[in-house]
Design a protein around this motif. Sequence first.
Motif, PDB file in Angstrom:
ATOM      1  N   LYS A 126       0.829  -1.204   0.000  1.00 18.56           N
ATOM      2  CA  LYS A 126       0.000   0.000   0.000  1.00 18.56           C
ATOM      3  C   LYS A 126       0.865   1.257   0.000  1.00 18.56           C
ATOM      4  O   LYS A 126       1.952   1.284   0.565  1.00 18.56           O
ATOM      5  N   ILE A 127       0.346   2.291  -0.624  1.00 15.36           N
ATOM      6  CA  ILE A 127       1.026   3.585  -0.634  1.00 15.36           C
ATOM      7  C   ILE A 127       0.105   4.637  -0.032  1.00 15.36           C
ATOM      8  O   ILE A 127      -1.082   4.388   0.193  1.00 15.36           O
ATOM      9  N   LYS A 128       0.650   5.811   0.219  1.00 13.59           N
ATOM     10  CA  LYS A 128      -0.158   6.968   0.589  1.00 13.59           C
ATOM     11  C   LYS A 128      -0.386   7.773  -0.688  1.00 13.59           C
ATOM     12  O   LYS A 128       0.523   8.435  -1.185  1.00 13.59           O
ATOM     13  N   PHE A 129      -1.588   7.673  -1.208  1.00 12.97           N
ATOM     14  CA  PHE A 129      -1.883   8.311  -2.489  1.00 12.97           C
ATOM     15  C   PHE A 129      -1.597   9.811  -2.442  1.00 12.97           C
ATOM     16  O   PHE A 129      -1.103  10.395  -3.407  1.00 12.97           O
ATOM     17  N   ALA A 130      -1.884  10.425  -1.295  1.00 10.85           N
ATOM     18  CA  ALA A 130      -1.690  11.872  -1.156  1.00 10.85           C
ATOM     19  C   ALA A 130      -0.224  12.275  -1.267  1.00 10.85           C
ATOM     20  O   ALA A 130       0.080  13.450  -1.503  1.00 10.85           O
ATOM     21  N   ASP A 131       0.690  11.310  -1.100  1.00 10.39           N
ATOM     22  CA  ASP A 131       2.118  11.618  -1.175  1.00 10.39           C
ATOM     23  C   ASP A 131       2.663  11.581  -2.601  1.00 10.39           C
ATOM     24  O   ASP A 131       3.822  11.944  -2.831  1.00 10.39           O
ATOM     25  N   LEU A 132       1.853  11.137  -3.554  1.00 11.29           N
ATOM     26  CA  LEU A 132       2.326  11.093  -4.937  1.00 11.29           C
ATOM     27  C   LEU A 132       2.570  12.515  -5.453  1.00 11.29           C
ATOM     28  O   LEU A 132       1.759  13.412  -5.211  1.00 11.29           O
ATOM     29  N   PRO A 133       3.667  12.736  -6.178  1.00 12.07           N
ATOM     30  CA  PRO A 133       3.957  14.074  -6.727  1.00 12.07           C
ATOM     31  C   PRO A 133       3.126  14.329  -7.986  1.00 12.07           C
ATOM     32  O   PRO A 133       3.623  14.254  -9.113  1.00 12.07           O
ATOM     33  N   LEU A 134       1.864  14.627  -7.790  1.00 13.75           N
ATOM     34  CA  LEU A 134       0.935  14.735  -8.915  1.00 13.75           C
ATOM     35  C   LEU A 134       1.287  15.855  -9.884  1.00 13.75           C
ATOM     36  O   LEU A 134       0.849  15.840 -11.039  1.00 13.75           O
TER      37      LEU A 134
ATOM     38  N   THR B 194       0.877   0.098 -14.259  1.00 11.51           N
ATOM     39  CA  THR B 194       0.562  -0.193 -12.863  1.00 11.51           C
ATOM     40  C   THR B 194      -0.369   0.907 -12.385  1.00 11.51           C
ATOM     41  O   THR B 194      -0.042   2.092 -12.500  1.00 11.51           O
ATOM     42  N   ILE B 195      -1.518   0.499 -11.863  1.00  7.45           N
ATOM     43  CA  ILE B 195      -2.579   1.444 -11.512  1.00  7.45           C
ATOM     44  C   ILE B 195      -2.673   1.566  -9.995  1.00  7.45           C
ATOM     45  O   ILE B 195      -2.731   0.554  -9.285  1.00  7.45           O
ATOM     46  N   PHE B 196      -2.699   2.794  -9.502  1.00  4.16           N
ATOM     47  CA  PHE B 196      -2.834   3.056  -8.071  1.00  4.16           C
ATOM     48  C   PHE B 196      -4.171   3.736  -7.800  1.00  4.16           C
ATOM     49  O   PHE B 196      -4.622   4.579  -8.578  1.00  4.16           O
ATOM     50  N   PHE B 197      -4.759   3.364  -6.662  1.00  3.39           N
ATOM     51  CA  PHE B 197      -6.063   3.891  -6.279  1.00  3.39           C
ATOM     52  C   PHE B 197      -5.944   4.712  -4.997  1.00  3.39           C
ATOM     53  O   PHE B 197      -4.961   4.599  -4.265  1.00  3.39           O
TER      54      PHE B 197
END
Length: 240
Positions: free
Chosen positions: A98-106, A214-217
């Motif tokens: 699992k990742i923290k989606f909010a931490d992705l550098p969008l 690779t898809i992240f949700f």
Amino acid sequence: MMKLKQFAALAALALAAGAAMAQTAQETAIRKAIEPRLGDGAKIDSIGKTPYGGLYEVRVGGDIFYTDAKGDFLFIGRIVDTKTFQDQTKARLDEINKIKFADLPLDSALKMVKGNGKRVIAVFEDPNCGYCKRFRQTLNEMDNVTVYTFMYNILSEDSSAKSRNIWCSADRAKAWDEWMLKGKQPDAAPANCSTPNDKILALGQKMKVTGTPTIFFTDGTRIPGAVDQKGLEAKLASIK
């Protein structure tokens, strides 16, 4: 009476400590038996006893496999609960990866919004990836979704050049779709245009992204590989 209670508490603590020490010794023995045999400098991240069959879980990076109490045998595959038919291995992999989606550098991703854009995903794609192009067609047929695309250049020597040309286009998302869906090459990037290519490559490696797409949700889970529209809709609907 108080002394008796204190003695009981101390005895319980001693038993717990003894069990923990025995568990640690067991895990150390398993590590010593298995790690040298993995090759290529592989390191075991963790070892833990599972609740099924006396097996021990061995985690290496984003993968897990199983062994016996002595580390004599490796079990590579899926463990399925025969009562519920739940894939225990998949559930565990989802948990540890699992990742923290909010931490992705969008801000380093291409952004596409369709409809109200309420459903959000991030996807790592390579411009030379055939499965990514198929998945892009699936996304093109969906509505009410926001897609952040990280151009992850791992498949070909010219992947970085293609990604650079797309990133430096006036409309990045449009340039990406035209390439992935229609095969239309973007204009060459100006010499002074910088890209986040190296940053995204390092990010993907850190997140153990080993293939595209690779898809992240937003719940932190991922799906490695392309998924059809029905499967993607079901996954999005399951996220609370």
